[in-house]
Motif scaffolding. Structure first.
Motif, PDB file in Angstrom:
ATOM      1  N   LEU A  86       0.833  -1.207   0.000  1.00 29.91           N
ATOM      2  CA  LEU A  86       0.000   0.000   0.000  1.00 29.91           C
ATOM      3  C   LEU A  86       0.866   1.254   0.000  1.00 29.91           C
ATOM      4  CD1 LEU A  86      -2.795  -0.986   2.552  1.00 29.91           C
ATOM      5  CD2 LEU A  86      -3.081  -0.587   0.097  1.00 29.91           C
ATOM      6  N   GLN A  87       1.962   1.214   0.739  1.00 28.88           N
ATOM      7  CA  GLN A  87       2.867   2.365   0.786  1.00 28.88           C
ATOM      8  C   GLN A  87       3.471   2.633  -0.587  1.00 28.88           C
ATOM      9  OE1 GLN A  87       5.568   1.132   3.844  1.00 28.88           O
ATOM     10  NE2 GLN A  87       4.116   1.531   5.502  1.00 28.88           N
ATOM     11  N   LEU A  88       3.903   1.573  -1.251  1.00 30.27           N
ATOM     12  CA  LEU A  88       4.488   1.728  -2.581  1.00 30.27           C
ATOM     13  C   LEU A  88       3.463   2.243  -3.582  1.00 30.27           C
ATOM     14  CD1 LEU A  88       6.709  -1.489  -2.719  1.00 30.27           C
ATOM     15  CD2 LEU A  88       7.472   0.869  -2.431  1.00 30.27           C
ATOM     16  N   GLN A  89       2.239   1.766  -3.465  1.00 34.83           N
ATOM     17  CA  GLN A  89       1.177   2.224  -4.365  1.00 34.83           C
ATOM     18  C   GLN A  89       0.886   3.708  -4.164  1.00 34.83           C
ATOM     19  OE1 GLN A  89      -2.255  -0.289  -3.826  1.00 34.83           O
ATOM     20  NE2 GLN A  89      -1.499  -1.876  -5.206  1.00 34.83           N
ATOM     21  N   SER A  90       0.861   4.145  -2.907  1.00 33.98           N
ATOM     22  CA  SER A  90       0.580   5.554  -2.637  1.00 33.98           C
ATOM     23  C   SER A  90       1.725   6.434  -3.150  1.00 33.98           C
ATOM     24  CB  SER A  90       0.376   5.782  -1.136  1.00 33.98           C
ATOM     25  OG  SER A  90       1.554   5.501  -0.414  1.00 33.98           O
ATOM     26  N   PHE A  91       2.966   5.942  -3.062  1.00 39.37           N
ATOM     27  CA  PHE A  91       4.093   6.711  -3.574  1.00 39.37           C
ATOM     28  C   PHE A  91       4.043   6.784  -5.101  1.00 39.37           C
ATOM     29  CE2 PHE A  91       8.696   7.331  -4.526  1.00 39.37           C
ATOM     30  CZ  PHE A  91       8.828   8.567  -3.911  1.00 39.37           C
TER      31      PHE A  91
END
Length: 257
Positions: free
Chosen positions: A6-11
């Protein structure tokens, strides 16, 4: 879906939005490293305010603003093939692994102080001629003094006991008083600077961040003075028409609040 994904997707979402803004928004199209610089400094101070106020919601918002600036700079860099966000991330990752041999190598450290000392030694091995090269010239003087002292401490240039530093403060205060008595303005300023520098040094031995301490005092003074102003307004008497004794009444009320 795990949190890292999820963190990578938001970035990735942020990177995509930055691409779109740079292409389509008239304001974003015009920005340069130089035009963003003062805005970045402002955002950093806003984050600092949020941290001092212990406002987690504002900290999150200001971190987002700073992250946007980092992505923005990287986008501008990519347009001339100078660097992109991957280069930025990889450079800091390489630096962190290299400067933490006690984690990514076989170096053994006893405590935080040895970590700091190793950090400064590694920087010198990387080609820096002085441990003070890493102190930005444009830092505010109080912050710069603190960073200078922290840097030289990393190579062992420091007092051994807190009482030694306090003795130095007293010595500098005495020298300031002597120059005040002499009336030499240039020497007064010089000695006053020495007093401040020695006080900032003493703050380290008290585990006090002098910048944070002074800013908290600024905020406290502003709050109390604005209370005084509001009370003066309530009684319909301008501050300049009030005596110090009258002001002290409201000031002491503000301190109790």
């Amino acid at each position: 879906m795990n949190s890292r994904k999820l963190q990578l997707q938001s970035f990735e979402r942020l990177l995509t939005i930055m691409d779109e803004l740079r292409e389509k928004c008239p304001w974003d199209k015009k920005q340069t490293f130089e035009s963003l610089r003062h805005l970045t400094i402002e955002e950093t101070y806003e984050l600092g305010d949020a941290i001092l106020n212990h406002n987690l919601t504002e900290i999150k918002k200001e971190l987002g603003d700073l992250l946007l600036h980092i992505v923005f700079y990287a986008k501008i860099g990519s347009e001339t093939d100078s660097f992109d966000i991957a280069d930025v991330c990889n450079d800091i990752c390489d630096k962190l692994t290299h400067r933490h041999p006690h984690i990514y190598g076989d170096t053994v450290v006893a405590d935080e102080e040895e970590v700091k000392q190793n950090w400064e030694k590694l920087k010198l091995k990387e080609g820096k001629k002085s441990v003070l090269e890493g102190v930005p010239a444009g830092l505010p003087a109080l912050v710069k003094a603190s960073r200078i002292q922290d840097k030289v401490k990393g190579v062992g240039f420091d007092w051994e006991e807190p009482h030694q530093v306090w003795d130095k403060v007293q010595e500098e205060l005495h020298e300031l008083q002597q120059e005040v008595a002499s009336g030499n303005q240039e020497k007064i300023e010089d000695e006053f600077g020495d007093v401040l520098f020695s006080m900032i040094n003493y703050a380290r031995f008290l585990n006090v961040n002098p910048e944070d301490a002074l800013e908290r005092t600024n905020k406290k003074f502003i709050k109390r003075f604005q209370y005084l102003e509001s009370k003066a307004s309530e009684i319909g008497k301008p501050l300049m028409d009030m005596t110090l004794a009258e002001m002290d009444v409201f000031w002491n009320e503000a301190k109790k609040l």
